[in-house]
Design an enzyme around this catalytic site. Sequence first.
Site, PDB file in Angstrom:
ATOM      1  N   SER A  10       1.148  -1.252  -0.260  1.00 51.79           N
ATOM      2  CA  SER A  10      -0.171  -0.051  -0.459  1.00 51.79           C
ATOM      3  C   SER A  10       1.058   1.280   0.192  1.00 51.79           C
ATOM      4  O   SER A  10       1.858   0.793   1.244  1.00 51.79           O
ATOM      5  CB  SER A  10      -1.161  -0.372   1.663  1.00 51.79           C
ATOM      6  OG  SER A  10      -1.138   1.331   1.433  1.00 51.79           O
ATOM      7  N   HIS A  35      -1.059  -1.025  -3.890  1.00 53.38           N
ATOM      8  CA  HIS A  35      -2.423  -0.741  -3.861  1.00 53.38           C
ATOM      9  C   HIS A  35      -2.421   0.891  -2.966  1.00 53.38           C
ATOM     10  O   HIS A  35      -1.368   1.327  -2.693  1.00 53.38           O
ATOM     11  CB  HIS A  35      -2.374  -1.947  -2.091  1.00 53.38           C
ATOM     12  CG  HIS A  35      -4.051  -1.635  -1.779  1.00 53.38           C
ATOM     13  ND1 HIS A  35      -4.682  -2.500  -1.618  1.00 53.38           N
ATOM     14  CD2 HIS A  35      -4.630  -0.833  -0.536  1.00 53.38           C
ATOM     15  CE1 HIS A  35      -6.055  -1.769  -1.227  1.00 53.38           C
ATOM     16  NE2 HIS A  35      -5.189  -1.225  -0.275  1.00 53.38           N
ATOM     17  N   ASP A  37      -4.727   4.078  -1.550  1.00 52.13           N
ATOM     18  CA  ASP A  37      -5.494   3.881  -1.195  1.00 52.13           C
ATOM     19  C   ASP A  37      -6.568   5.289  -0.868  1.00 52.13           C
ATOM     20  O   ASP A  37      -5.472   6.600  -1.326  1.00 52.13           O
ATOM     21  CB  ASP A  37      -5.181   3.896   0.845  1.00 52.13           C
ATOM     22  CG  ASP A  37      -4.740   2.362   0.862  1.00 52.13           C
ATOM     23  OD1 ASP A  37      -5.614   1.673   0.775  1.00 52.13           O
ATOM     24  OD2 ASP A  37      -4.120   2.249   1.685  1.00 52.13           O
ATOM     25  N   MET A  39      -8.748   7.885   0.331  1.00 50.32           N
ATOM     26  CA  MET A  39      -9.955   8.749   1.441  1.00 50.32           C
ATOM     27  C   MET A  39     -10.420  10.100   0.874  1.00 50.32           C
ATOM     28  O   MET A  39      -9.672  10.967   0.217  1.00 50.32           O
ATOM     29  CB  MET A  39      -9.610   8.853   2.354  1.00 50.32           C
ATOM     30  CG  MET A  39      -8.211   7.304   2.616  1.00 50.32           C
ATOM     31  SD  MET A  39      -7.558   7.125   4.231  1.00 50.32           S
ATOM     32  CE  MET A  39      -6.508   5.746   3.597  1.00 50.32           C
ATOM     33  N   HIS A  68      -8.453   1.730  -4.380  1.00 47.58           N
ATOM     34  CA  HIS A  68     -10.044   0.998  -2.999  1.00 47.58           C
ATOM     35  C   HIS A  68     -10.271   2.247  -2.255  1.00 47.58           C
ATOM     36  O   HIS A  68      -9.568   3.179  -1.861  1.00 47.58           O
ATOM     37  CB  HIS A  68      -8.164   0.588  -1.382  1.00 47.58           C
ATOM     38  CG  HIS A  68      -8.748   0.326  -0.361  1.00 47.58           C
ATOM     39  ND1 HIS A  68      -8.553  -0.691   0.981  1.00 47.58           N
ATOM     40  CD2 HIS A  68     -10.551  -0.055   0.278  1.00 47.58           C
ATOM     41  CE1 HIS A  68      -9.452  -0.325   2.209  1.00 47.58           C
ATOM     42  NE2 HIS A  68     -10.537  -0.110   1.374  1.00 47.58           N
ATOM     43  N   MET A  70     -12.088   4.681  -1.082  1.00 51.17           N
ATOM     44  CA  MET A  70     -12.992   5.011   0.743  1.00 51.17           C
ATOM     45  C   MET A  70     -13.570   5.955   0.075  1.00 51.17           C
ATOM     46  O   MET A  70     -12.857   6.903   1.635  1.00 51.17           O
ATOM     47  CB  MET A  70     -11.548   5.434   1.579  1.00 51.17           C
ATOM     48  CG  MET A  70     -11.390   3.707   2.406  1.00 51.17           C
ATOM     49  SD  MET A  70      -9.629   3.445   2.980  1.00 51.17           S
ATOM     50  CE  MET A  70      -8.392   3.620   1.757  1.00 51.17           C
ATOM     51  N   MET A 139     -11.801  -5.870   5.551  1.00 53.48           N
ATOM     52  CA  MET A 139     -10.912  -5.021   6.242  1.00 53.48           C
ATOM     53  C   MET A 139     -10.422  -5.072   7.770  1.00 53.48           C
ATOM     54  O   MET A 139     -11.568  -5.559   8.663  1.00 53.48           O
ATOM     55  CB  MET A 139     -11.825  -3.927   6.611  1.00 53.48           C
ATOM     56  CG  MET A 139     -11.888  -2.624   5.094  1.00 53.48           C
ATOM     57  SD  MET A 139     -10.193  -2.449   4.538  1.00 53.48           S
ATOM     58  CE  MET A 139      -9.364  -1.464   5.600  1.00 53.48           C
ATOM     59  N   ASP A 177      -6.871  -6.341   4.749  1.00 56.16           N
ATOM     60  CA  ASP A 177      -5.631  -5.170   4.792  1.00 56.16           C
ATOM     61  C   ASP A 177      -6.382  -3.861   6.217  1.00 56.16           C
ATOM     62  O   ASP A 177      -6.721  -3.532   6.169  1.00 56.16           O
ATOM     63  CB  ASP A 177      -6.627  -3.618   4.002  1.00 56.16           C
ATOM     64  CG  ASP A 177      -6.189  -2.898   3.261  1.00 56.16           C
ATOM     65  OD1 ASP A 177      -4.809  -2.189   3.720  1.00 56.16           O
ATOM     66  OD2 ASP A 177      -6.602  -1.866   2.494  1.00 56.16           O
TER      67      ASP A 177
HETATM   68  C1  DX5 Z   1      -6.592   1.558   5.587  1.00 56.18           C
HETATM   69  C2  DX5 Z   1      -5.776   2.140   4.084  1.00 56.18           C
HETATM   70  C3  DX5 Z   1      -5.198   0.437   4.362  1.00 56.18           C
HETATM   71  C4  DX5 Z   1      -3.444   0.914   5.116  1.00 56.18           C
HETATM   72  C5  DX5 Z   1      -2.474  -0.801   5.501  1.00 56.18           C
HETATM   73  O1  DX5 Z   1      -6.959   2.433   5.909  1.00 56.18           O
HETATM   74  O2  DX5 Z   1      -6.719   0.237   3.343  1.00 56.18           O
HETATM   75  O3  DX5 Z   1      -4.565   0.266   2.904  1.00 56.18           O
HETATM   76  O4  DX5 Z   1      -2.480   1.179   4.262  1.00 56.18           O
HETATM   77  O5  DX5 Z   1      -2.081   0.008   6.156  1.00 56.18           O
HETATM   78  P1  DX5 Z   1      -0.517  -1.260   7.362  1.00 56.18           P
HETATM   79  O6  DX5 Z   1      -0.256  -1.564   6.546  1.00 56.18           O
HETATM   80  O7  DX5 Z   1       0.206   0.041   7.834  1.00 56.18           O
HETATM   81  O8  DX5 Z   1      -2.013  -1.404   8.949  1.00 56.18           O
HETATM   82 ZN    ZN Z   2      -6.188   0.022   1.664  1.00 55.18          ZN
END
Ligand code: DX5
Ligand code: ZN
Length: 222
Positions: A10, A35, A37, A39, A68, A70, A139, A177
């Site tokens: 990620s 990956h 993220d 947000m 991903h 969010m 998750m 994840d």
């Molecule tokens: C959290 C994200 C993850 C995050 C995971 O909201 O969806 O993808 O980057 O990070 P680690 O592996 O550090 O928990």
């Molecule tokens: Zn993620």
Amino acid sequence: MTRPLQIAPSILSADFTRLGEEIQEVEKAGADLIHIDVMDGQFVPNLTVGPLVVEAARRVTSLPLDVHLMIHDADALIPDFAEAGSDYLTVHVEACPHLHRTIQLIKEKGVKPGVSLNPATSLALIEPILPEIDLLLVMSVNPGFGGQAFIPSVLEKLKAARRLIDKIAPHVALEVDGGIKIDNARALRAAGADIFVAGSAIFGKKDYAKTMAAMRTEASKG
Ligand code: DX5
Ligand code: ZN
């Protein structure tokens, strides 16, 4: 059916001043997917990146981009994320009131659809849509930040997800994840995960190849 384990670093934990190099380094070190993220500061209490960064990532790697989302109102942005070069677009069941429509839209744009569940969300909510998707993302932290601790109760949900996939939609990849490290790789693989997303566990260490190799070795014991 046991699939080969895939590792998806990620980029949330990457050094954003050198994002292109970081992506190329994890690719060289053996990553299977990248990956990303996304947000929106609404669905989760953090703001990250948009289609511009997906498009930039697309130019530096040939690995599949696992995006991903969010975010609320994913439908409005799906065309832009598809155009930017996403291979998977994963939306949250909690953020999509018309999930079937959203999945159809992702498919129409030529992208593989995924659905994600927060730790407190029941697997039952995605059962009707499971045959329509390519990826189920369970998750194992509450989304929003990297570096959080793995929530142990998610292991049981992961096992239940594996059973459900095997029973009604064996083509679906099971991804997990949040809080994934070398030390829980074995348990997560034993629970049935096909794809590990890991941010801080990979980018927080100097030697990406060594970390991913150690994760695979541990997972192979599961
Ligand atoms: C959290 C994200 C993850 C995050 C995971 O909201 O969806 O993808 O980057 O990070 P680690 O592996 O550090 O928990
Ligand atoms: Zn993620």
